[in-house]
Design a protein around this motif. Structure first.
Motif, PDB file in Angstrom:
ATOM      1  N   ALA A   1      18.113  14.601  19.137  1.00 21.17           N
ATOM      2  CA  ALA A   1      18.592  15.571  18.150  1.00 21.17           C
ATOM      3  C   ALA A   1      20.118  15.639  18.175  1.00 21.17           C
ATOM      4  O   ALA A   1      20.765  15.741  17.124  1.00 21.17           O
ATOM      5  CB  ALA A   1      17.993  16.941  18.433  1.00 21.17           C
ATOM      6  N   PHE A   2      20.676  15.562  19.380  1.00 11.90           N
ATOM      7  CA  PHE A   2      22.130  15.557  19.498  1.00 11.90           C
ATOM      8  C   PHE A   2      22.738  14.338  18.814  1.00 11.90           C
ATOM      9  O   PHE A   2      23.780  14.434  18.154  1.00 11.90           O
ATOM     10  CB  PHE A   2      22.532  15.572  20.975  1.00 11.90           C
ATOM     11  N   LEU A   3      22.098  13.192  18.965  1.00 12.80           N
ATOM     12  CA  LEU A   3      22.586  11.985  18.292  1.00 12.80           C
ATOM     13  C   LEU A   3      22.586  12.181  16.783  1.00 12.80           C
ATOM     14  O   LEU A   3      23.487  11.709  16.086  1.00 12.80           O
ATOM     15  CB  LEU A   3      21.734  10.787  18.681  1.00 12.80           C
ATOM     16  N   GLY A   4      21.549  12.872  16.272  1.00 16.70           N
ATOM     17  CA  GLY A   4      21.514  13.172  14.840  1.00 16.70           C
ATOM     18  C   GLY A   4      22.697  14.026  14.437  1.00 16.70           C
ATOM     19  O   GLY A   4      23.338  13.773  13.392  1.00 16.70           O
ATOM     20  N   LEU A   5      23.010  15.047  15.238  1.00 17.07           N
ATOM     21  CA  LEU A   5      24.178  15.892  14.962  1.00 17.07           C
ATOM     22  C   LEU A   5      25.459  15.084  15.044  1.00 17.07           C
ATOM     23  O   LEU A   5      26.364  15.253  14.217  1.00 17.07           O
ATOM     24  CB  LEU A   5      24.219  17.050  15.966  1.00 17.07           C
ATOM     25  N   HIS A   6      25.531  14.205  16.032  1.00 22.50           N
ATOM     26  CA  HIS A   6      26.720  13.370  16.211  1.00 22.50           C
ATOM     27  C   HIS A   6      26.914  12.439  14.998  1.00 22.50           C
ATOM     28  O   HIS A   6      28.036  12.257  14.529  1.00 22.50           O
ATOM     29  CB  HIS A   6      26.580  12.557  17.490  1.00 22.50           C
ATOM     30  N   PHE A   7      25.820  11.877  14.517  1.00 18.15           N
ATOM     31  CA  PHE A   7      25.890  11.033  13.316  1.00 18.15           C
ATOM     32  C   PHE A   7      26.378  11.853  12.127  1.00 18.15           C
ATOM     33  O   PHE A   7      27.208  11.391  11.333  1.00 18.15           O
ATOM     34  CB  PHE A   7      24.513  10.425  13.014  1.00 18.15           C
ATOM     35  N   TYR A   8      25.837  13.056  11.993  1.00 12.69           N
ATOM     36  CA  TYR A   8      26.221  13.931  10.878  1.00 12.69           C
ATOM     37  C   TYR A   8      27.694  14.309  10.945  1.00 12.69           C
ATOM     38  O   TYR A   8      28.381  14.373   9.924  1.00 12.69           O
ATOM     39  CB  TYR A   8      25.349  15.192  10.908  1.00 12.69           C
ATOM     40  N   ASP A   9      28.182  14.565  12.159  1.00  8.77           N
ATOM     41  CA  ASP A   9      29.555  15.010  12.335  1.00  8.77           C
ATOM     42  C   ASP A   9      30.584  13.887  12.236  1.00  8.77           C
ATOM     43  O   ASP A   9      31.690  14.099  11.733  1.00  8.77           O
ATOM     44  CB  ASP A   9      29.711  15.693  13.701  1.00  8.77           C
ATOM     45  N   PHE A  10      30.236  12.708  12.724  1.00  5.54           N
ATOM     46  CA  PHE A  10      31.241  11.661  12.842  1.00  5.54           C
ATOM     47  C   PHE A  10      30.900  10.377  12.084  1.00  5.54           C
ATOM     48  O   PHE A  10      31.743   9.837  11.375  1.00  5.54           O
ATOM     49  CB  PHE A  10      31.474  11.337  14.334  1.00  5.54           C
ATOM     50  N   TRP A  11      29.676   9.873  12.247  1.00  6.30           N
ATOM     51  CA  TRP A  11      29.360   8.574  11.668  1.00  6.30           C
ATOM     52  C   TRP A  11      29.265   8.630  10.142  1.00  6.30           C
ATOM     53  O   TRP A  11      29.856   7.787   9.451  1.00  6.30           O
ATOM     54  CB  TRP A  11      28.048   8.036  12.249  1.00  6.30           C
ATOM     55  N   PHE A  12      28.554   9.601   9.597  1.00  3.48           N
ATOM     56  CA  PHE A  12      28.425   9.710   8.142  1.00  3.48           C
ATOM     57  C   PHE A  12      29.771   9.959   7.457  1.00  3.48           C
ATOM     58  O   PHE A  12      30.077   9.326   6.438  1.00  3.48           O
ATOM     59  CB  PHE A  12      27.413  10.794   7.764  1.00  3.48           C
ATOM     60  N   PRO A  13      30.612  10.882   7.978  1.00  4.73           N
ATOM     61  CA  PRO A  13      31.944  11.030   7.379  1.00  4.73           C
ATOM     62  C   PRO A  13      32.766   9.746   7.433  1.00  4.73           C
ATOM     63  O   PRO A  13      33.530   9.450   6.508  1.00  4.73           O
ATOM     64  CB  PRO A  13      32.583  12.138   8.234  1.00  4.73           C
ATOM     65  N   GLU A  14      32.598   8.979   8.527  1.00  9.96           N
ATOM     66  CA  GLU A  14      33.325   7.711   8.655  1.00  9.96           C
ATOM     67  C   GLU A  14      32.865   6.710   7.598  1.00  9.96           C
ATOM     68  O   GLU A  14      33.680   6.022   6.962  1.00  9.96           O
ATOM     69  CB  GLU A  14      33.120   7.138  10.056  1.00  9.96           C
ATOM     70  N   MET A  15      31.545   6.622   7.396  1.00  2.19           N
ATOM     71  CA  MET A  15      31.012   5.728   6.365  1.00  2.19           C
ATOM     72  C   MET A  15      31.464   6.174   4.974  1.00  2.19           C
ATOM     73  O   MET A  15      31.788   5.345   4.113  1.00  2.19           O
ATOM     74  CB  MET A  15      29.482   5.698   6.420  1.00  2.19           C
ATOM     75  N   ASN A  16      31.505   7.479   4.759  1.00  2.00           N
ATOM     76  CA  ASN A  16      31.943   8.013   3.473  1.00  2.00           C
ATOM     77  C   ASN A  16      33.413   7.684   3.229  1.00  2.00           C
ATOM     78  O   ASN A  16      33.803   7.300   2.115  1.00  2.00           O
ATOM     79  CB  ASN A  16      31.733   9.527   3.450  1.00  2.00           C
ATOM     80  N   TYR A  17      34.223   7.824   4.280  1.00  2.00           N
ATOM     81  CA  TYR A  17      35.657   7.552   4.169  1.00  2.00           C
ATOM     82  C   TYR A  17      35.919   6.087   3.840  1.00  2.00           C
ATOM     83  O   TYR A  17      36.723   5.767   2.949  1.00  2.00           O
ATOM     84  CB  TYR A  17      36.349   7.928   5.477  1.00  2.00           C
ATOM     85  N   LYS A  18      35.239   5.199   4.551  1.00  2.15           N
ATOM     86  CA  LYS A  18      35.546   3.767   4.433  1.00  2.15           C
ATOM     87  C   LYS A  18      34.854   3.084   3.260  1.00  2.15           C
ATOM     88  O   LYS A  18      35.438   2.193   2.630  1.00  2.15           O
ATOM     89  CB  LYS A  18      35.173   3.056   5.740  1.00  2.15           C
TER      90      LYS A  18
END
Length: 221
Positions: free
Chosen positions: A117-134
């Motif tokens: 569940a923490f990994l899901g939060l981590h993806f939501y907080d960092f990975w998805f914004p990074e994909m959106n940015y790039k």
């Protein structure tokens, strides 16, 4: 013959589970070392994050392998837990489990679920914004943005608390998991004791190091 085949299959799954866990531990160590630089140097943290975020080998080779490793590790954990429960005699349920095993070993599925569940939060907080940015907004590369993004995530006390709680559960997961992995791969020689101590040290330093990083940015910005 059938019983031997099932036993062999179970051992193979445990070895696969152990190897995937050891692989994820290596990623965790790298992730921690990079995040730790944010406490000492904004510039170094930005440079390391920018390298990780735009290096083709990391993005297109290591990142998919990591994603597969995470999914494989947790799926295999559920499969083994189901097999173990099915193999236990009914009388086992009447025994006092705490007398024969630690809380960490009895609740690996629970701690694993929280970590997932923490990994899901981590993806939501960092990975998805990074994909959106790039890739979605296709914004130009900016090597100075990572530190501010990290600090912003830890301004919220609820999110910071969730991260800290998840890392406490990660501590329990690693405490049992590392040494269980060593047993599963049959590592038992004169270096075993030192490796066990190294595993316990890793289980303490990395999760509580992440907690320190989260609290540092929460209270200092």
């Amino acid at each position: 013959m059938a019983k031997s085949s099932v036993l062999g299959s179970s051992i193979a799954k445990k070895v696969a589970m152990a190897l995937s866990g050891l692989f994820l531990i290596s990623f965790l160590a790298l992730h921690f070392s990079i995040n730790l630089t944010s406490v000492f140097s904004e510039r170094v943290f930005n440079e390391c994050s920018d390298f990780m975020g735009y290096n083709p080998l990391i993005q297109y080779v290591m990142q998919p392998i990591l994603a597969f490793g995470v999914v494989f590790h947790f799926v295999m954990g559920f499969v083994l837990e189901i097999q173990n429960r099915a193999a236990r005699p009914i009388a086992y349920a009447k025994n006092n489990g705490s007398a024969n095993s630690s809380w960490a070993s009895r609740n690996m599925i629970i701690s694993g679920l929280v970590v997932l569940a923490f990994l899901g939060l981590h993806f939501y907080d960092f990975w998805f914004p990074e994909m959106n940015y790039k890739y979605v907004q296709a914004l130009p590369q900016d090597s100075t943005r990572y530190y501010a993004e990290l600090v912003h995530k830890f301004e919220n006390p609820v999110r910071t608390g969730l991260y800290c709680f998840a890392f406490v559960l990660l501590f329990f997961h690693l405490w049992h998991g590392f040494n269980s992995s060593m047993q599963s791969v049959g590592f038992n020689n004169k270096f075993s004791r030192a490796l066990h101590k190294l595993g316990y040290a890793f289980a303490i330093i990395v999760p509580f190091g992440f907690i320190f990083i989260a609290l540092f940015h929460h209270f200092n910005h």
